[in-house]
Design an enzyme around this catalytic site. Sequence first.
Site, mmCIF file in Angstrom:
data_model
loop_
_atom_site.group_PDB
_atom_site.id
_atom_site.type_symbol
_atom_site.label_atom_id
_atom_site.label_comp_id
_atom_site.label_asym_id
_atom_site.label_seq_id
_atom_site.Cartn_x
_atom_site.Cartn_y
_atom_site.Cartn_z
ATOM 1 N N ASP A 82 0.808 -1.219 0.000
ATOM 2 C CA ASP A 82 0.000 0.000 0.000
ATOM 3 C C ASP A 82 0.842 1.271 0.000
ATOM 4 O O ASP A 82 0.493 2.254 -0.675
ATOM 5 C CB ASP A 82 -0.922 0.022 1.232
ATOM 6 C CG ASP A 82 -1.862 -1.173 1.274
ATOM 7 O OD1 ASP A 82 -2.125 -1.757 0.212
ATOM 8 O OD2 ASP A 82 -2.320 -1.525 2.383
ATOM 9 N N TRP A 110 -13.348 -10.696 5.562
ATOM 10 C CA TRP A 110 -13.538 -11.922 6.346
ATOM 11 C C TRP A 110 -12.365 -12.202 7.284
ATOM 12 O O TRP A 110 -12.551 -12.537 8.451
ATOM 13 C CB TRP A 110 -13.753 -13.102 5.402
ATOM 14 C CG TRP A 110 -14.035 -14.386 6.113
ATOM 15 C CD1 TRP A 110 -13.151 -15.394 6.378
ATOM 16 C CD2 TRP A 110 -15.282 -14.790 6.683
ATOM 17 N NE1 TRP A 110 -13.767 -16.407 7.064
ATOM 18 C CE2 TRP A 110 -15.080 -16.060 7.273
ATOM 19 C CE3 TRP A 110 -16.543 -14.200 6.763
ATOM 20 C CZ2 TRP A 110 -16.107 -16.756 7.908
ATOM 21 C CZ3 TRP A 110 -17.572 -14.897 7.404
ATOM 22 C CH2 TRP A 110 -17.337 -16.154 7.970
ATOM 23 N N GLU A 151 -17.534 -7.838 8.954
ATOM 24 C CA GLU A 151 -18.206 -9.116 8.723
ATOM 25 C C GLU A 151 -18.218 -9.966 9.999
ATOM 26 O O GLU A 151 -17.275 -10.709 10.246
ATOM 27 C CB GLU A 151 -17.516 -9.870 7.583
ATOM 28 C CG GLU A 151 -17.563 -9.130 6.256
ATOM 29 C CD GLU A 151 -16.969 -9.920 5.098
ATOM 30 O OE1 GLU A 151 -16.853 -11.165 5.201
ATOM 31 O OE2 GLU A 151 -16.608 -9.299 4.093
ATOM 32 N N TYR A 152 -19.285 -9.902 10.781
ATOM 33 C CA TYR A 152 -20.507 -9.103 10.704
ATOM 34 C C TYR A 152 -20.879 -8.673 12.110
ATOM 35 O O TYR A 152 -20.518 -9.373 13.077
ATOM 36 C CB TYR A 152 -21.662 -9.926 10.115
ATOM 37 C CG TYR A 152 -21.342 -10.574 8.784
ATOM 38 C CD1 TYR A 152 -21.336 -9.833 7.593
ATOM 39 C CD2 TYR A 152 -21.020 -11.934 8.720
ATOM 40 C CE1 TYR A 152 -21.045 -10.427 6.378
ATOM 41 C CE2 TYR A 152 -20.717 -12.530 7.510
ATOM 42 C CZ TYR A 152 -20.726 -11.777 6.347
ATOM 43 O OH TYR A 152 -20.418 -12.366 5.162
ATOM 44 N N TYR A 216 -23.310 -13.994 -3.183
ATOM 45 C CA TYR A 216 -22.516 -15.215 -3.388
ATOM 46 C C TYR A 216 -22.272 -15.885 -2.048
ATOM 47 O O TYR A 216 -22.751 -15.413 -1.013
ATOM 48 C CB TYR A 216 -21.181 -14.891 -4.071
ATOM 49 C CG TYR A 216 -20.560 -13.568 -3.642
ATOM 50 C CD1 TYR A 216 -19.864 -13.459 -2.445
ATOM 51 C CD2 TYR A 216 -20.695 -12.432 -4.430
ATOM 52 C CE1 TYR A 216 -19.311 -12.252 -2.050
ATOM 53 C CE2 TYR A 216 -20.144 -11.213 -4.040
ATOM 54 C CZ TYR A 216 -19.451 -11.134 -2.849
ATOM 55 O OH TYR A 216 -18.906 -9.934 -2.439
#
Length: 389
Positions: A82, A110, A151-152, A216
């Site tokens: 980055d 995740w 998440e989540y 998905y």
Amino acid sequence: MKNFLTFFVLFWSFIASDQLGTECPADKKAVVCYWGSWSIYRPGLGNYKIEHIDLEYCTHFVYTFAGINLNGVIDSLDYHNDINLGGYKKVIALKEQYPCAKILLAIGGWNEGSEKYSFMAETEERRKAFVESVVRFVIHFNFDGFDINWEYPTERGGVDSDKENYILLLQLLHSELSKRKRILTAPVPANLYIISKAYEIEEMCNYLDLVNIMGYDMQQRDKTSVHAPLKRENSDPSKKETLETVVQHLLKSGCSKSKLVLGIPAFGRSYTLYSSYSSGLGALVKGLGKPGNFSQSEGFLGYNEICEQVRSENGWKITYLRNSAAKYASKGDQWISYDDAETVQQKVRFVKEKDLAGIMFWSIDTDDFHGDCFGESYPLLSAINRELY
């Protein structure tokens, strides 16, 4: 003098027409392209460099992922990529060629889990410190917005109060980012249980500019099933949710269709069959499918890996599930559920029929960006754009 005036008028007419030519259409459907920045480390032809990014296909581009550090504030998860290699800077520089594209930074994912986000959002003091760091980070690196990919809430180490605290966090993020003309987006899973438990839908949608449905990872673990079904097959007796039922639930819960974005996968989910003689829907499985050469992860294959296998190897049997707008392929003991250009266009037509805000795409780096399979680079993104516009 007359010649000078003629030149002056022509010059400013050219400038004005050039400026008008770069005006960004306000009513254009969104195509939100996520990029997994770790794809720069994939081997061989799966290696995805910033030079491969083509924002011609995307109205929004989301750089993933930043994370939360020990101080409870935003930080890079890959400082080498980055910062040292200039990942942030190079992506932002793409706006010189595509000034209408919105480039966002995403946090979470995740692998980041949920618990430290739950802890951060638990008190007003920690929320304010986090939001201040986000605004500073976004401004410093000149991103157009921020995508919060927790998440989540309430799940995976979260607590019940996350549902309320998440709204308070969004409220503060929206307040601070919007005054600086930055946008705020977030994904939600295509899972009605998690949606009901984790989110106050109407309030959440009020504070977000776009809500990206992760259309998905809806597959079952113990038997073959489609991982991104648009609708239920006539032969399917299950009550399992589909993308259609998820969209309906979000709309009924108070989320505006002008903010809902339907996610489409550029990857498939795979199984190893219990028996190669039973390869239809609902067939028993031993476990996850074999890893691909690029993604190197069991049970997961990028579309670039799937199309190359199916195209180059004999013996694959392909089935088109028209209601589900999905395909599956089987050969020997391997079984893959995936989307291709045909099913993608079907899902885009659904978005147009429902007049939703647009399409989200996970992720740009697993489309066939080299064009090896059919001679067209980014065949899925190209199909989305053709059908949408």
